[in-house]
Design an enzyme around this catalytic site. Structure first.
Site, PDB file in Angstrom:
ATOM      1  CB  SER A 283      -4.344  -5.914 -52.692  1.00  0.00           C
ATOM      2  OG  SER A 283      -5.623  -5.296 -52.623  1.00  0.00           O
TER       3      SER A 283
ATOM      4  CB  ALA B 159      -7.512  -5.060 -66.671  1.00  0.00           C
TER       5      ALA B 159
ATOM      6  CD  GLU C  43      -6.040  -3.947 -76.035  1.00  0.00           C
ATOM      7  OE1 GLU C  43      -7.138  -4.112 -75.487  1.00  0.00           O
ATOM      8  OE2 GLU C  43      -5.015  -3.656 -75.396  1.00  0.00           O
TER       9      GLU C  43
ATOM     10  CG  HIS D 110     -10.733   3.590 -73.036  1.00  0.00           C
ATOM     11  ND1 HIS D 110     -11.572   3.324 -74.105  1.00  0.00           N
ATOM     12  CD2 HIS D 110      -9.891   2.545 -72.954  1.00  0.00           C
ATOM     13  CE1 HIS D 110     -11.242   2.153 -74.636  1.00  0.00           C
ATOM     14  NE2 HIS D 110     -10.219   1.659 -73.951  1.00  0.00           N
TER      15      HIS D 110
ATOM     16  NE  ARG E 213      -6.477   2.627 -74.873  1.00  0.00           N
ATOM     17  CZ  ARG E 213      -6.378   1.794 -73.882  1.00  0.00           C
ATOM     18  NH1 ARG E 213      -6.063   2.252 -72.702  1.00  0.00           N
ATOM     19  NH2 ARG E 213      -6.592   0.520 -74.057  1.00  0.00           N
TER      20      ARG E 213
ATOM     21  CG  HIS F 149      -8.881   3.932 -69.346  1.00  0.00           C
ATOM     22  ND1 HIS F 149      -9.748   3.048 -68.742  1.00  0.00           N
ATOM     23  CD2 HIS F 149      -7.956   3.167 -69.995  1.00  0.00           C
ATOM     24  CE1 HIS F 149      -9.373   1.805 -69.016  1.00  0.00           C
ATOM     25  NE2 HIS F 149      -8.289   1.847 -69.763  1.00  0.00           N
TER      26      HIS F 149
ATOM     27  NE  ARG G 154      -2.780   2.618 -70.308  1.00  0.00           N
ATOM     28  CZ  ARG G 154      -3.744   1.688 -70.158  1.00  0.00           C
ATOM     29  NH1 ARG G 154      -3.448   0.511 -69.655  1.00  0.00           N
ATOM     30  NH2 ARG G 154      -4.980   1.934 -70.507  1.00  0.00           N
TER      31      ARG G 154
HETATM   32  C1  LIG Z   1     -12.004  -0.698 -66.781  1.00  0.00           C
HETATM   33  C2  LIG Z   1     -10.507  -0.809 -66.925  1.00  0.00           C
HETATM   34  C3  LIG Z   1      -9.966  -1.601 -67.931  1.00  0.00           C
HETATM   35  C4  LIG Z   1      -8.584  -1.709 -68.080  1.00  0.00           C
HETATM   36  N1  LIG Z   1      -8.077  -2.550 -69.031  1.00  0.00           N
HETATM   37  C5  LIG Z   1      -6.742  -2.748 -69.086  1.00  0.00           C
HETATM   38  C6  LIG Z   1      -6.169  -3.709 -69.951  1.00  0.00           C
HETATM   39  O1  LIG Z   1      -6.880  -4.399 -70.670  1.00  0.00           O
HETATM   40  N2  LIG Z   1      -4.827  -3.860 -69.954  1.00  0.00           N
HETATM   41  C7  LIG Z   1      -4.005  -3.125 -69.154  1.00  0.00           C
HETATM   42  O2  LIG Z   1      -2.778  -3.300 -69.209  1.00  0.00           O
HETATM   43  N3  LIG Z   1      -4.519  -2.213 -68.315  1.00  0.00           N
HETATM   44  C8  LIG Z   1      -5.850  -2.020 -68.246  1.00  0.00           C
HETATM   45  N4  LIG Z   1      -6.358  -1.113 -67.370  1.00  0.00           N
HETATM   46  C9  LIG Z   1      -5.447  -0.381 -66.492  1.00  0.00           C
HETATM   47  C10 LIG Z   1      -4.955  -1.333 -65.420  1.00  0.00           C
HETATM   48  O3  LIG Z   1      -6.026  -2.129 -64.995  1.00  0.00           O
HETATM   49  C11 LIG Z   1      -4.401  -0.573 -64.234  1.00  0.00           C
HETATM   50  O4  LIG Z   1      -3.504   0.433 -64.649  1.00  0.00           O
HETATM   51  C12 LIG Z   1      -3.668  -1.534 -63.326  1.00  0.00           C
HETATM   52  O5  LIG Z   1      -4.499  -2.605 -62.967  1.00  0.00           O
HETATM   53  C13 LIG Z   1      -3.219  -0.809 -62.082  1.00  0.00           C
HETATM   54  O6  LIG Z   1      -2.734  -1.765 -61.185  1.00  0.00           O
HETATM   55  P1  LIG Z   1      -2.191  -1.278 -59.793  1.00  0.00           P
HETATM   56  O7  LIG Z   1      -1.807  -2.493 -59.045  1.00  0.00           O
HETATM   57  O8  LIG Z   1      -1.192  -0.225 -59.977  1.00  0.00           O
HETATM   58  O9  LIG Z   1      -3.449  -0.553 -59.109  1.00  0.00           O
HETATM   59  P2  LIG Z   1      -4.901  -1.097 -58.760  1.00  0.00           P
HETATM   60  O10 LIG Z   1      -5.207  -2.381 -59.392  1.00  0.00           O
HETATM   61  O11 LIG Z   1      -5.836   0.034 -58.993  1.00  0.00           O
HETATM   62  O12 LIG Z   1      -4.797  -1.366 -57.211  1.00  0.00           O
HETATM   63  C14 LIG Z   1      -4.636  -0.305 -56.305  1.00  0.00           C
HETATM   64  C15 LIG Z   1      -4.770  -0.872 -54.919  1.00  0.00           C
HETATM   65  O13 LIG Z   1      -4.454   0.119 -53.954  1.00  0.00           O
HETATM   66  C16 LIG Z   1      -5.450   0.131 -52.951  1.00  0.00           C
HETATM   67  N5  LIG Z   1      -5.450   1.457 -52.336  1.00  0.00           N
HETATM   68  C17 LIG Z   1      -5.755   2.644 -52.905  1.00  0.00           C
HETATM   69  N6  LIG Z   1      -5.631   3.624 -51.992  1.00  0.00           N
HETATM   70  C18 LIG Z   1      -5.236   3.045 -50.838  1.00  0.00           C
HETATM   71  C19 LIG Z   1      -4.960   3.511 -49.522  1.00  0.00           C
HETATM   72  N7  LIG Z   1      -5.064   4.806 -49.174  1.00  0.00           N
HETATM   73  N8  LIG Z   1      -4.607   2.629 -48.574  1.00  0.00           N
HETATM   74  C20 LIG Z   1      -4.497   1.316 -48.857  1.00  0.00           C
HETATM   75  N9  LIG Z   1      -4.751   0.805 -50.080  1.00  0.00           N
HETATM   76  C21 LIG Z   1      -5.104   1.661 -51.052  1.00  0.00           C
HETATM   77  C22 LIG Z   1      -6.718  -0.223 -53.697  1.00  0.00           C
HETATM   78  O14 LIG Z   1      -7.730  -0.633 -52.828  1.00  0.00           O
HETATM   79  C23 LIG Z   1      -6.176  -1.337 -54.590  1.00  0.00           C
HETATM   80  O15 LIG Z   1      -6.068  -2.542 -53.873  1.00  0.00           O
HETATM   81  C24 LIG Z   1      -7.734  -0.991 -67.208  1.00  0.00           C
HETATM   82  C25 LIG Z   1      -8.272  -0.196 -66.206  1.00  0.00           C
HETATM   83  C26 LIG Z   1      -9.644  -0.103 -66.047  1.00  0.00           C
HETATM   84  C27 LIG Z   1     -10.199   0.747 -64.945  1.00  0.00           C
END
Ligand SMILES: Cc1cc2nc3c(=O)[nH]c(=O)nc-3n(C[C@H](O)[C@H](O)[C@H](O)COP(=O)(O)OP(=O)(O)OC[C@H]3O[C@@H](n4cnc5c(N)ncnc54)[C@H](O)[C@@H]3O)c2cc1C
Length: 561
Positions: free
Chosen positions: A41, A75, A143, A264, A313, A374, A409
């Site tokens: 999610s 993020a 950035e 990072h 980066r 990161h 990335r």
């Molecule tokens: C501190 C930080 C700062 C960042 N800043 C930026 C930014 O400024 N700009 C940018 O573009 N990106 C940024 N990123 C990267 C970006 O946030 C992520 O790459 C992106 O949000 C990933 O989205 P996602 O939906 O793929 O995964 P996530 O948002 O990580 O969501 C994964 C989901 O899967 C669920 N999940 C995991 N395993 C299971 C399982 N076995 N069963 C059921 N559910 C599961 C988790 O609970 C979660 O809900 C940042 C990341 C971090 C950590």
């Protein structure tokens, strides 16, 4: 420890129909059904769910912890998109290709940058509030690696929290999307033809949906994010154990580019024994004028790259590591004093608070920083419609490898990737529909579990031997240590051990890829092969795992440039 093979080059991947590997778990005691099961999610899972609904499909969204848990809400910097009048998708494409160092899939990048602006506008139409200037236009910052100001941000440095809030609210308002929280997805269910038919999962404390169950659907979307917890020091939250990527690997899907892990450059240094999720100091702080200083107070990035402190980066992380090594120090310094108190308060309230909570006032003090894990550029290999090479299996967001990031990335392209490719999964589901519903078959061979007791040791091995700096000897040590740790500490079927097993399986593939790739490119830095080697290595490494535990790795040509 699995043995390994290397073949290639080739363009196609195998689709298995025989037995696959699974985590050991009890038999499902309950079932739920939908047209589409979305796992995760974050920005990717929530956006997929909304688009699958728009295609008229019923959606079951399952997520490991609370609905807003994941990297998305952390993020800071923002979302990159060519929204400014003086910017263009073509320029965004060029910056992305430069960061990806020859391994980007150009078609995928073109889709990202051309569909990106509309995806951001759609997010705004769903209720996300971005920061605006006095005229009401979206404020855009710069950035690392971007030659234009094209990063849209929210709440100053709380972009992810706002994106998550808006998307969670939209999902909760849609009665066609059922959400199950505290649901740890374990493995893919497949039918006799090898197509995806759902997932097994373990739910804690949900009344009737408690314990091991089966979420059945002929379309399964993995949006489980990255695997930062493979390393000891990471910016990723505790849920980032790579479960979805490991699941896909066990099911026979192709995994690509996992050697390209972004570290990072500016993560707050909390001392030599700090582990787990570490506080990030966004690149946008440098975008607003902060600079890196070494122990003697010298600006060292000006001699490293034309963009100095705003270089891509990997360049900044490597320069920091080199400087730390030369000085024998554990960190360098980030000087954001020139921003002034007003900018800190208005643009970076979250980081300001995070620093002050640790006794550092960035308005007047230098911030100690060092690189930490990161982002993982690779993951489940998909086409440009989010389709993995198992029928009915899709992936998007950080769990996927669409090829947009290549070897590194570009900052703030990941939230954008989540938005754009999740929407494309919705579109392909709308045009092609979901596959036929068939009964899943029980064809799993259970893997031995790796116990939680060795998780920290796995992470320490990965930090020390397969982190920012890698070499043949260090990777050989990592390979041997991973085999030893798995053999030494068997696990039992429970969440911590399932996760540790996933961490271990992904660490194995990462080390395997890093050993094979005898060059330095993007975020993969081999000290014993310091140069980029296009003749041998301008290829994508793609790995599958067969039911006998063997890893099969192919070299695939990169398309498009
Ligand atoms: C501190 C930080 C700062 C960042 N800043 C930026 C930014 O400024 N700009 C940018 O573009 N990106 C940024 N990123 C990267 C970006 O946030 C992520 O790459 C992106 O949000 C990933 O989205 P996602 O939906 O793929 O995964 P996530 O948002 O990580 O969501 C994964 C989901 O899967 C669920 N999940 C995991 N395993 C299971 C399982 N076995 N069963 C059921 N559910 C599961 C988790 O609970 C979660 O809900 C940042 C990341 C971090 C950590």
């Amino acid at each position: 420890m699995a043995d390994r093979t290397l073949t290639g080059p080739t363009q196609t991947g195998p689709t298995q129909t025989g037995p696959t590997l699974t985590l050991p778990a009890g038999r499902p005691g309950w079932t739920a059904r939908a047209d589409v099961v979305v796992v995760g999610s974050g920005v990717a899972g929530l956006t997929t769910a909304l688009h699958a609904r728009a295609a008229g499909l019923t959606v079951l969204l399952v997520t490991k912890a609370e609905v807003n848990e994941g990297s998305t809400r952390w993020a800071q910097g923002g979302i990159a998109a060519a929204l400014a009048e003086d910017d263009s998708p073509e320029e965004h494409l060029q910056d992305t290709l430069v960061a990806g160092v020859g391994l980007c899939d150009v078609e995928a990048v073109r889709i990202l940058v051309t569909e990106g602006p509309a995806a951001v506008r759609e997010l705004i139409s769903r209720g996300a509030h971005f920061d605006t200037d006095a005229s009401g236009a979206i404020s855009l910052t710069r950035e690392g690696g971007h030659h234009r100001s094209r990063i849209a941000h929210a709440g100053g440095d709380a972009t992810g929290a706002e994106v998550s809030r808006a998307l969670v609210q939209a999902v909760e308002q849609d009665p066609g999307i059922e959400v199950i929280e505290n649901a740890v997805v374990l493995d893919l269910l497949r039918d006799a033809q090898g197509a995806a038919q759902g997932v097994t999962l373990h739910v804690v404390g949900q009344g009737q949906r408690d314990g091991i169950g089966a979420a059945l659907a002929p379309a399964v979307v993995i949006a489980t994010g990255g695997f930062g917890q493979v390393f000891g020091q990471t910016t990723n939250p505790f849920v980032a154990t790579g479960d979805g990527i490991a699941l896909a690997l066990r099911a026979g899907a192709s995994i690509a580019d996992v050697e390209f892990v972004q570290f990072h450059p500016t993560v707050m240094w909390l001392g030599p024994h700090a582990s787990g999720q570490q506080p990030l100091v966004s690149e946008a702080v440098r975008g607003e004028g902060a600079v890196l200083l070494d122990g003697s107070g010298a600006r060292f990035m000006v001699d490293e790259h034309e963009l100095a402190d705003l270089a891509p980066r990997d360049i900044v992380a490597k320069a920091i590591m080199r400087r730390m090594r030369a000085e024998g120090s554990a960190h360098v310094w980030l000087d954001g004093r020139g921003l002034g108190a007003d900018t800190w308060v208005a643009r970076f309230p979250t980081i300001l608070e995070s620093c002050r909570a640790r006794g550092i006032d960035p308005v007047t003090d230098l911030i100690p920083v060092s690189p930490a894990q990161h982002y993982v550029s690779g993951g489940i290999l998909t086409d440009t419609w989010g389709r993995a090479d198992i029928p009915g299996l899709f992936a998007c967001g950080e769990a996927a490898c669409t090829g947009v990031h290549g070897a590194n990335r570009l900052a703030s392209n990941s939230l954008l990737e989540g938005l754009v490719f999740a929407a494309r999964i919705g579109r392909v589901l709308a045009t092609d529909g979901v596959g036929p519903v068939r009964d899943p078959i029980d064809a799993g061979v259970a893997v031995p579990l790796v116990g939680i007791a060795v998780r920290r040791e796995i992470q320490q091995v990965m930090d020390a031997e397969a982190g920012v700096l890698r070499s043949g000897p260090s990777l050989a040590r990592a390979h041997a240590a991973l085999a030893d740790l798995a053999a030494r500490t068997p696990g039992t079927p429970r969440t911590e051990d399932w996760e540790t097993t996933n961490i271990h399986q992904l660490a194995e593939v990462l080390v395997h890829h890093a050993q094979l790739r005898e060059e330095t490119r993007g975020s993969h830095w081999r000290e014993d092969f310091p140069d980029r080697d296009d003749a041998r290595w301008r290829v994508r490494l793609v790995t599958t795992r067969s039911a006998d535990g063997l890893l099969h790795t192919q070299r695939r040509d990169v398309t498009g440039e």
